[in-house]
Enzyme design. Structure first.
Site, PDB file in Angstrom:
ATOM      1  N   ALA A 157       0.854  -1.190   0.000  1.00  0.00           N
ATOM      2  CA  ALA A 157       0.000   0.000   0.000  1.00  0.00           C
ATOM      3  C   ALA A 157       0.889   1.239   0.000  1.00  0.00           C
ATOM      4  O   ALA A 157       1.891   1.279   0.718  1.00  0.00           O
ATOM      5  CB  ALA A 157      -0.913   0.011   1.221  1.00  0.00           C
ATOM      6  N   LYS A 158       0.529   2.224  -0.807  1.00  0.00           N
ATOM      7  CA  LYS A 158       1.298   3.467  -0.827  1.00  0.00           C
ATOM      8  C   LYS A 158       0.763   4.394   0.270  1.00  0.00           C
ATOM      9  O   LYS A 158      -0.032   5.297   0.029  1.00  0.00           O
ATOM     10  CB  LYS A 158       1.212   4.124  -2.208  1.00  0.00           C
ATOM     11  CG  LYS A 158       2.047   3.408  -3.267  1.00  0.00           C
ATOM     12  CD  LYS A 158       1.930   4.042  -4.641  1.00  0.00           C
ATOM     13  CE  LYS A 158       2.604   5.382  -4.740  1.00  0.00           C
ATOM     14  NZ  LYS A 158       4.082   5.279  -4.751  1.00  0.00           N
ATOM     15  N   VAL A 159       1.201   4.126   1.494  1.00  0.00           N
ATOM     16  CA  VAL A 159       0.747   4.858   2.670  1.00  0.00           C
ATOM     17  C   VAL A 159       1.612   6.106   2.836  1.00  0.00           C
ATOM     18  O   VAL A 159       2.849   6.021   2.847  1.00  0.00           O
ATOM     19  CB  VAL A 159       0.836   3.973   3.928  1.00  0.00           C
ATOM     20  CG1 VAL A 159       0.385   4.741   5.165  1.00  0.00           C
ATOM     21  CG2 VAL A 159       0.003   2.707   3.745  1.00  0.00           C
ATOM     22  N   TYR A 166       6.379   6.782   3.913  1.00  0.00           N
ATOM     23  CA  TYR A 166       7.464   7.307   3.098  1.00  0.00           C
ATOM     24  C   TYR A 166       8.525   8.026   3.920  1.00  0.00           C
ATOM     25  O   TYR A 166       9.569   8.433   3.378  1.00  0.00           O
ATOM     26  CB  TYR A 166       6.895   8.172   1.965  1.00  0.00           C
ATOM     27  CG  TYR A 166       6.517   7.285   0.795  1.00  0.00           C
ATOM     28  CD1 TYR A 166       7.288   7.225  -0.346  1.00  0.00           C
ATOM     29  CD2 TYR A 166       5.416   6.435   0.878  1.00  0.00           C
ATOM     30  CE1 TYR A 166       6.978   6.373  -1.394  1.00  0.00           C
ATOM     31  CE2 TYR A 166       5.095   5.578  -0.151  1.00  0.00           C
ATOM     32  CZ  TYR A 166       5.876   5.547  -1.288  1.00  0.00           C
ATOM     33  OH  TYR A 166       5.570   4.687  -2.316  1.00  0.00           O
TER      34      TYR A 166
END
Length: 304
Positions: free
Chosen positions: A147-149, A153
Site C-alpha cells: 500500500a502506498k501509505v 514514506y
C-alpha cells in the site's frame, strides 16, 4: 477535491487533519507524457494506478465514492482544465480528514484530492550511483509496503537522505532478513548472464506498475527469462547490469553500487533497450501498447 475542481491555492486542509498528524493517507503517482508530433498528452496505465489506489484504500479501511472509471475521467479532465501540453505528474491522495486526536483507522471520514503539475526526470536516467542503506525496508506486518501509505514514506526519506549525504544518487534498501528489497522509491532489477532477477512480492516491495511493465517488456519484447526471488546483497556487486524503475524514476540504470562499478561501469545494453522501449511506449509511439496510454485531448486522438 472531493468532486470539485478548484485552483490549487484553494485546496486547503485543516492543521488538525488526522492524516497530517498521523500519516493516515494513501496516494498514487501517475505520469502523463507529452508527444509533440501528435500534440497529445498520454496518461500512462491509469487504470492500473487507480486499481492500486483503491486496494491501498482497502488496507487503510478507506472507502471512496468513486469507481475506477470515474477516477480515470477526473485525471483526464484535470489536465484539460489546466491546459497542460507538457509532461505532467498527477498525485491522487485519499486521506483521513477528521479533526480529532487519537490514532485509529476505523470510524473516520475519507476525503480525496487530485493534483496535476509539470514534472521532468525524478532521478537521472543516464546512470545512477547507489549505496546500500543502513535503514531497513518496512515490513508487511509493520506498515504494508504493497500500500502506498503517506506516513510510510518517512522510511524512504531516511534512506534517500542518507544516500545523498554519503555522496550517492539513490539508496538500495534491504528487508528485515537482509535481502535486497528496492530503492528508496523504486523497484530494482538485476541482469546476470542474460537473465533478469527481481525481488519477489514477499520481499516487502511495492507491487510496482512500472515493475510489471518491465517484466512484460523483458519477456515479450526481448525474450528474456525473468526470475522473482530473494536476492542477496553481494549479488549487487556481481551483476552485469542493474536498473531501478518506477513512475517517478521511469527506467534508471545503475552504474555503481557502494563505489563498486556495475558491469563495466556504463549503462548496459539490456537496460538501454528497456529504457528505449519504455520511452517510446509512454509517449504513444508504439502502436502495440497504445492501450496502456490514455489520450487527454480526444479530438486529437480522433484525428489520428
Amino acid at each position: 477535491m472531493n468532486g470539485e475542481y478548484l485552483p490549487a491555492e484553494r485546496g486547503f486542509i485543516s492543521v488538525r487533519t488526522h492524516a497530517f498528524a498521523y500519516g493516515t493517507g494513501v496516494f498514487e503517482g501517475i505520469r502523463g507524457y507529452w508527444n509533440a508530433e501528435t500534440k497529445q498528452v498520454y496518461l500512462f496505465r491509469l487504470r492500473e494506478h487507480y486499481q492500486r489506489l483503491l486496494n491501498s484504500c482497502k488496507i487503510l479501511r478507506m472507502s471512496l465514492p468513486y469507481s475506477v472509471d470515474e477516477l480515470i475521467a477526473s485525471s483526464v479532465e484535470l489536465v484539460k482544465r489546466n491546459d497542460q501540453h507538457e509532461d505532467v505528474y498527477q498525485r491522487p491522495v485519499a486521506y483521513k480528514s477528521n479533526e480529532i486526536i487519537g490514532v485509529r483507522l476505523n470510524g473516520l471520514t475519507d476525503d480525496y484530492i487530485l493534483t496535476s503539475e509539470p514534472l521532468g526526470d525524478y532521478v537521472s536516467t543516464g546512470g545512477l550511483r547507489c549505496g546500500v542503506s543502513s535503514w531497513r525496508r518496512i515490513d508487511d506486518n509493520a506498515i504494508p509496503a504493497r500500500a502506498k501509505v503517506t506516513g510510510s514514506y518517512v522510511n524512504a526519506a531516511f534512506a534517500k537522505t542518507e544516500a545523498l549525504q554519503n555522496g550517492f544518487d539513490e539508496a538500495i534498501m534491504l528487508n528485515h532478513d537482509g535481502h535486497v528489497s528496492e530503492g528508496s522509491a523504486e523497484n530494482i532489477f538485476l541482469i546476470h548472464n542474460g537473465e533478469i532477477i527481481t525481488p519477489a512480492p514477499s520481499e516487502n516491495i511495492l507491487l510496482g506498475i512500472t515493475r510489471e511493465t518491465v517484466i512484460q517488456l523483458a519477456k515479450n519484447e526481448l525474450g528474456l527469462t525473468v526470475h522473482e526471488r530473494q536476492i542477496d546483497r553481494t549479488e549487487l556487486y556481481t551483476a552485469d547490469e542493474i536498473l531501478l524503475c518506477g513512475t517517478g524514476a521511469q527506467i534508471a540504470p545503475v552504474i555503481e553500487v557502494d563505489h563498486n562499478p556495475v558491469g563495466n561501469g556504463q549503462v548496459g545494453p539490456i537496460s538501454q533497450k528497456l529504457q528505449n522501449l519504455y520511452i517510446d511506449i509512454v509517449r504513444g509511439r508504439n502502436p502495440k501498447y497504445l492501450d496502456w496510454c490514455t489520450p487527454v485531448y480526444a479530438e486529437v486522438a480522433a484525428q489520428r
